[in-house]
Design an enzyme around this catalytic site. Structure first.
Site, PDB file in Angstrom:
ATOM      1  CE1 TYR A  12       1.331  -2.742  -0.247  1.00 43.54           C
ATOM      2  CE2 TYR A  12      -0.847  -1.994  -0.966  1.00 43.54           C
ATOM      3  CZ  TYR A  12       0.090  -3.010  -0.835  1.00 43.54           C
ATOM      4  OH  TYR A  12      -0.190  -4.268  -1.289  1.00 43.54           O
ATOM      5  CG  HIS A  26       7.386  -7.715  -0.235  1.00 44.05           C
ATOM      6  ND1 HIS A  26       6.856  -7.710  -1.495  1.00 44.05           N
ATOM      7  CD2 HIS A  26       8.191  -8.802  -0.163  1.00 44.05           C
ATOM      8  CE1 HIS A  26       7.315  -8.757  -2.158  1.00 44.05           C
ATOM      9  NE2 HIS A  26       8.132  -9.437  -1.371  1.00 44.05           N
TER      10      HIS A  26
HETATM   11  O1  LIG Z   1       1.740  -4.695  -4.820  1.00 44.58           O
HETATM   12  C1  LIG Z   1       2.048  -5.251  -3.775  1.00 44.58           C
HETATM   13  C2  LIG Z   1       2.991  -4.609  -2.867  1.00 44.58           C
HETATM   14  C3  LIG Z   1       3.817  -5.524  -1.995  1.00 44.58           C
HETATM   15  O2  LIG Z   1       4.920  -6.021  -2.729  1.00 44.58           O
HETATM   16  C4  LIG Z   1       4.373  -4.672  -0.835  1.00 44.58           C
HETATM   17  O3  LIG Z   1       5.234  -3.844  -1.112  1.00 44.58           O
HETATM   18  O4  LIG Z   1       3.941  -4.802   0.304  1.00 44.58           O
HETATM   19  C5  LIG Z   1       2.997  -6.710  -1.489  1.00 44.58           C
HETATM   20  C6  LIG Z   1       2.328  -7.450  -2.639  1.00 44.58           C
HETATM   21  O5  LIG Z   1       1.579  -8.549  -2.144  1.00 44.58           O
HETATM   22  C7  LIG Z   1       1.387  -6.524  -3.373  1.00 44.58           C
HETATM   23  O6  LIG Z   1       0.810  -7.180  -4.477  1.00 44.58           O
END
Ligand SMILES: O=C1C[C@@](O)(C(=O)O)C[C@@H](O)[C@@H]1O
Length: 166
Positions: free
Chosen positions: A24, A112
């Site tokens: 992330y 995402h």
């Molecule tokens: O919490 C998240 C973050 C997310 O939404 C992303 O921003 O990449 C992807 C999801 O699978 C995960 O559970």
């Protein structure tokens, strides 16, 4: 329609910046929201931000856009022209957040940070994508910038009169 948009971040996104940084990145949610506010100001749109770890709180936040939800009288609608949402883990589980978005009828963009299609198979399914105006994934936190730019461009194109839509 108001030049006003709502940015919702779901569970654990308050940990952006420290949470699995290899997936992330190192930008915090605070940074994302500050940058988003600056961008919205420059584009002449009002931006509300909301993050919660609680599914029901996200439903309440969505319903507020039409003045509903607990203790609402109907006079307190905070209408928005679009919602940008990263439902986080709720992406893969939440019928209720999906239903709330469809229930208020506000067009939404799904964001995402990571590319959910390049991850575990169970992350490939989203309860939101088939009804989203657009889905952005894998651009890192730039996905939020792209979503705001996209939404603002469409608000501008379609104007602000009655029935203005994305
Ligand atoms: O919490 C998240 C973050 C997310 O939404 C992303 O921003 O990449 C992807 C999801 O699978 C995960 O559970």
């Amino acid at each position: 329609m108001p030049r006003r948009i709502l940015l919702i971040n779901g569970p654990n996104l308050n940990l952006l910046g420290t949470r699995e940084p290899q997936i992330y990145g190192s930008t915090t949610l605070q940074d994302v929201e500050t940058q988003a506010q600056k961008q919205a100001d420059a584009l002449g749109i009002q931006l509300e931000t909301f993050q919660s770890n609680h599914e029901g709180a996200i439903v309440d936040c969505i319903q507020k856009t039409i003045g509903r939800g607990p203790s609402a009288t109907g006079d307190e609608a905070e209408p928005v022209s679009a919602i940008i949402i990263n439902p986080a883990g709720l992406t893969h589980t939440s019928v209720v957040v999906r239903d709330a978005l469809l229930g208020v009828g506000v067009p939404f963009v799904e964001v995402h940070v990571s590319n959910i299609h390049a991850r575990e198979p169970w992350r490939h399914h989203s309860y939101f994508s088939d009804r989203a105006v657009a889905v952005i994934c894998g651009l890192g936190v730039f996905g939020y910038t792209a979503a705001i730019e996209f939404v603002a461009a469409h608000l501008r194109l379609k104007g602000e009169g009655p029935g203005a839509k994305l």
